[in-house]
Design a protein around this motif. Structure first.
Motif, short mmCIF file in Angstrom:
data_model
loop_
_atom_site.label_atom_id
_atom_site.label_comp_id
_atom_site.label_asym_id
_atom_site.label_seq_id
_atom_site.Cartn_x
_atom_site.Cartn_y
_atom_site.Cartn_z
N ARG A 1 0.90 -1.15 0.05
CA ARG A 1 0.05 0.00 0.09
C ARG A 1 0.90 1.35 0.02
NH1 ARG A 1 -5.46 -0.38 1.01
NH2 ARG A 1 -6.32 -2.37 1.48
N ARG A 2 2.03 1.29 0.89
CA ARG A 2 2.81 2.47 0.84
C ARG A 2 3.43 2.55 -0.33
NH1 ARG A 2 5.84 3.33 6.01
NH2 ARG A 2 7.69 3.49 4.81
N THR A 3 4.04 1.48 -1.24
CA THR A 3 4.67 1.68 -2.44
C THR A 3 3.76 2.03 -3.56
OG1 THR A 3 6.09 -0.13 -1.75
CG2 THR A 3 6.17 0.72 -4.16
N ALA A 4 2.36 1.45 -3.63
CA ALA A 4 1.46 1.89 -4.52
C ALA A 4 1.03 3.42 -4.43
CB ALA A 4 0.34 0.87 -4.51
N ALA A 5 0.92 3.84 -3.31
CA ALA A 5 0.43 5.07 -3.18
C ALA A 5 1.16 6.17 -3.34
CB ALA A 5 0.12 5.56 -1.51
N ALA A 6 2.49 5.84 -3.16
CA ALA A 6 3.62 6.81 -3.66
C ALA A 6 3.75 6.70 -5.31
CB ALA A 6 5.03 6.50 -3.14
N ALA A 7 3.60 5.57 -5.70
CA ALA A 7 3.59 5.44 -7.28
C ALA A 7 2.29 6.19 -7.99
CB ALA A 7 3.26 3.84 -7.64
N ILE A 8 1.35 6.06 -7.21
CA ILE A 8 0.14 6.96 -7.98
C ILE A 8 0.32 8.23 -8.10
CG2 ILE A 8 -2.26 7.76 -6.94
CD1 ILE A 8 -2.77 4.98 -5.93
N GLY A 9 1.10 8.96 -7.29
CA GLY A 9 1.53 10.43 -7.57
C GLY A 9 2.29 10.63 -8.89
N ILE A 10 3.14 9.54 -8.76
CA ILE A 10 4.02 9.76 -10.15
C ILE A 10 3.34 9.40 -11.33
CG2 ILE A 10 6.23 9.06 -11.05
CD1 ILE A 10 7.21 8.27 -8.26
N ILE A 11 2.62 8.43 -11.05
CA ILE A 11 2.07 7.76 -12.56
C ILE A 11 0.86 8.99 -13.01
CG2 ILE A 11 0.39 6.14 -13.22
CD1 ILE A 11 1.89 4.01 -11.58
N SER A 12 0.06 9.35 -11.99
CA SER A 12 -0.93 10.44 -12.43
C SER A 12 -0.38 11.82 -12.86
CB SER A 12 -1.79 10.80 -11.07
OG SER A 12 -1.06 11.34 -10.03
N ALA A 13 0.82 12.33 -12.27
CA ALA A 13 1.61 13.18 -13.11
C ALA A 13 2.06 13.11 -14.28
CB ALA A 13 2.60 13.83 -12.13
N VAL A 14 2.63 11.94 -14.61
CA VAL A 14 3.01 11.84 -16.08
C VAL A 14 1.90 11.57 -16.89
CG1 VAL A 14 4.38 10.12 -17.26
CG2 VAL A 14 5.32 10.73 -14.85
N GLY A 15 0.83 11.03 -16.62
CA GLY A 15 -0.21 10.80 -17.25
C GLY A 15 -0.78 12.09 -17.56
N ALA A 16 -1.18 13.19 -16.59
CA ALA A 16 -1.54 14.52 -16.87
C ALA A 16 -0.69 15.21 -17.76
CB ALA A 16 -1.66 15.25 -15.66
N ALA A 17 0.74 15.03 -17.78
CA ALA A 17 1.51 15.68 -18.67
C ALA A 17 1.35 15.26 -20.08
CB ALA A 17 3.13 15.53 -17.91
N GLY A 18 1.15 13.89 -20.04
CA GLY A 18 0.88 13.14 -21.42
C GLY A 18 -0.16 14.03 -22.12
N GLY A 19 -1.22 14.50 -21.57
CA GLY A 19 -2.33 15.24 -22.16
C GLY A 19 -1.70 16.38 -23.12
N VAL A 20 -0.67 16.97 -22.55
CA VAL A 20 0.02 18.10 -23.39
C VAL A 20 0.46 17.69 -24.61
CG1 VAL A 20 1.91 19.83 -23.34
CG2 VAL A 20 0.63 19.43 -21.40
N LEU A 21 1.25 16.31 -24.47
CA LEU A 21 1.81 15.72 -25.81
C LEU A 21 0.79 15.45 -26.76
CD1 LEU A 21 4.13 12.94 -23.88
CD2 LEU A 21 4.70 15.52 -24.88
N ILE A 22 -0.44 15.22 -26.26
CA ILE A 22 -1.77 14.88 -27.31
C ILE A 22 -2.00 16.22 -27.87
CG2 ILE A 22 -4.09 14.34 -27.37
CD1 ILE A 22 -2.46 11.88 -26.94
N GLN A 23 -2.07 17.31 -26.94
CA GLN A 23 -2.65 18.70 -27.56
C GLN A 23 -1.32 19.26 -28.79
OE1 GLN A 23 -2.88 20.24 -23.47
NE2 GLN A 23 -4.21 21.53 -24.38
N GLN A 24 -0.19 18.92 -28.15
CA GLN A 24 0.86 19.40 -29.43
C GLN A 24 0.95 18.43 -30.43
OE1 GLN A 24 2.93 22.06 -28.73
NE2 GLN A 24 1.27 22.45 -27.15
N ALA A 25 0.63 17.18 -30.25
CA ALA A 25 0.78 16.28 -31.67
C ALA A 25 -0.36 16.76 -32.47
CB ALA A 25 0.24 14.88 -31.26
N PHE A 26 -1.49 17.16 -32.19
CA PHE A 26 -2.65 17.71 -33.03
C PHE A 26 -2.12 19.13 -33.50
CE2 PHE A 26 -5.74 15.12 -30.51
CZ PHE A 26 -5.79 14.60 -31.72
N ARG A 27 -1.64 19.95 -32.65
CA ARG A 27 -0.89 21.13 -33.19
C ARG A 27 0.01 21.08 -34.35
NH1 ARG A 27 3.27 23.97 -32.79
NH2 ARG A 27 4.27 22.75 -31.29
N ILE A 28 1.05 20.24 -34.22
CA ILE A 28 2.09 20.09 -35.35
C ILE A 28 1.52 19.49 -36.27
CG2 ILE A 28 4.04 18.63 -35.70
CD1 ILE A 28 4.91 18.88 -32.70
N SER A 29 0.56 18.58 -36.28
CA SER A 29 -0.18 17.82 -37.59
C SER A 29 -0.82 18.93 -38.28
CB SER A 29 -0.95 16.96 -36.81
OG SER A 29 -1.70 16.38 -38.07
#
Length: 461
Positions: free
Chosen positions: A386-414
């Protein structure tokens, strides 16, 4: 009977009734007697605050379309920055927000995180009432809405501790879906509100709701003593280098990164590809479909396994995006809308199934190192997981949210390079194919362990 009652009821610490000392959701007697009821109550008010967080986070995605009505004139580039910066800040805030419930208590930080949402709302009102404000100040004001994006990580990390490891898929899916729905609520309700009361109403309307959410969290939520020692910054740093955290971060870019990236971009895509269609009538449908599908993803993961659901879901995502590309090429609005809504649904299902996988992965790894016939050893292993998973959730959710910017930029460049979104869509379809292979190779492919052929999926992932 007395022993059962003492064991089943959560004990309160001397710090007050809001703190619970004894909490053991994996014990069936405890869960049936009182655990389920207390967990459900905390889940309800966690959803309320997270929902408002998403609503505030997406505030500028609607507001930028109406800034000229109050005398704020911006270039296209400046407008894009006002929608991109909140996404980036929201992603960054998910790291500290993951730690906050463990440091201050889940109920305590839910109150604080709700009240912090008053800042971007108040600053928005100020910006609208001062149209001569310089762009850099406007950008900083928009950045504060990222506080709403951080709420997701603290809410999910907190709720994880309330539920049994074997039943986390559905409640985590519901918690996330309630938050994600804030996206579509903002996109659906703000345009008519602006028409009726002016752009400034977008800031004022959330304030009383935020205060209600803070009061409800204060009165009805709990802090878990066991969660206040959940993990440290050093553990999170180690988790960032963990192979499983890296893999799940990539998969979460594919699911949540797609959801938030498509949510920010859907209206722009409609306008650029089908200019005769009034996008405001349809923009909210995508986020709504994706949000409502998230609990379904959690339920399916509880029933069939997170890894299996995730792999199949990525395959459907890839097909859906390919159909969207075909619809754009054919100029078919009906096919475009239907296929894109299917893609939104798959982002929601994938969000639910991947969040089921995260705690299951670390639990399976810890249990593989102990004697499962020893209840005490299993309990300690589950706590470490539980300790490890809770810490991982923060990292994974942050990276996932940042991934939204990549999606936006992919459409812009296209659009800039080809004049259309076809190349971006085909690139995304290829990425989802990579996610299919990655999920299979890491979690479904059988390997020999101690002379036995098995996979992480067979261990409950």
């Amino acid at each position: 009977m007395t022993a059962l009652t003492d064991h089943a009821a959560p004990s309160r610490t001397s710090r007050g009734r809001s703190w619970i000392d004894h909490w053991d959701p994996d014990d069936e007697r405890f869960w049936a007697a009182t655990g389920r009821r207390v967990a459900a109550r905390n889940l309800v008010f966690s959803i309320l605050t997270e929902h408002l967080g998403f609503s505030v986070w997406l505030l500028w995605s609607i507001a930028v379309l109406h800034l000229p009505s109050v005398g704020v004139q911006l270039t296209v580039g400046q407008t894009l920055w006002l929608t991109t910066v909140p996404n980036l800040v929201g992603a960054a805030m998910r790291i500290p927000y993951t730690f906050a419930p463990a440091r201050f208590g889940g109920r305590n930080f839910t109150v604080v995180s709700a009240l912090l949402l008053l800042i971007p709302c108040g600053l928005f009102v100020y910006a609208v009432n001062n149209p001569d404000i310089p762009f850099w100040a406007l950008l900083l004001i928009a950045a504060t809405t990222g506080l709403g994006g951080g709420n997701f990580a603290s809410s999910m990390a907190n709720i994880t501790h309330f539920y049994p490891a074997s039943r986390q898929g559905l409640p985590l899916g519901l918690n996330a879906a309630g938050g994600n729905l804030g996206t579509s609520v903002t996109q659906l309700t703000m345009p008519p509100l602006i028409v009726a009361f002016g752009l400034v109403a977008v800031g004022w309307v959330w304030m009383p709701l935020i205060l209600v959410a803070a009061v409800c969290a204060y009165l009805f939520m709990n802090n878990l003593t066991r969660a206040t020692s959940a993990y440290t910054l050093r553990e999170m740093a180690a988790g960032a280098r963990d192979r499983q955290t890296v893999i799940m971060s990539v998969l979460y870019i594919g699911t949540f990164g797609s959801f938030i990236g498509y949510s920010f971009s859907f209206g722009v895509l409609i306008k650029s590809q089908f200019p005769d269609v009034k996008g405001a009538n349809f923009i909210w449908l995508g986020a709504c479909a994706g949000s409502l599908a998230r609990p379904l993803g959690g339920w399916l993961a509880d029933r069939f396994g997170g890894a299996r659901v995730t792999m199949v879901n990525f395959f459907v995502m890839g097909l859906g995006v390919a159909v969207v590309a075909a619809a754009v090429g054919a100029g078919s609005w009906g096919l475009f809308l239907g296929a894109f809504l299917l893609v939104f649904v798959t982002t929601g299902i994938g969000n639910g199934s991947t969040y089921k996988m995260i705690p299951a992965i670390f639990r399976a790894r810890e249990l593989a190192e102990v004697d499962t016939a020893d209840p005490a050893a299993v309990r300690r292993a589950t706590t470490r997981a539980r300790r490890t998973a809770a810490a991982a959730i923060g990292i994974i959710s942050a990276v996932g949210a940042a991934g939204g910017v990549l999606i936006q930029q992919a459409f812009r460049i296209s659009i800039e390079q080809s004049g259309g979104i076809g190349p971006a869509l085909l690139t995304l379809a290829g990425f989802y194919g990579v996610c299919v292979v990655l999920t299979w190779a890491c979690y479904l492919r059988k390997v020999t362990v101690g002379g036995v052929r098995t996979s992480l999926a067979e261990a409950g992932v």
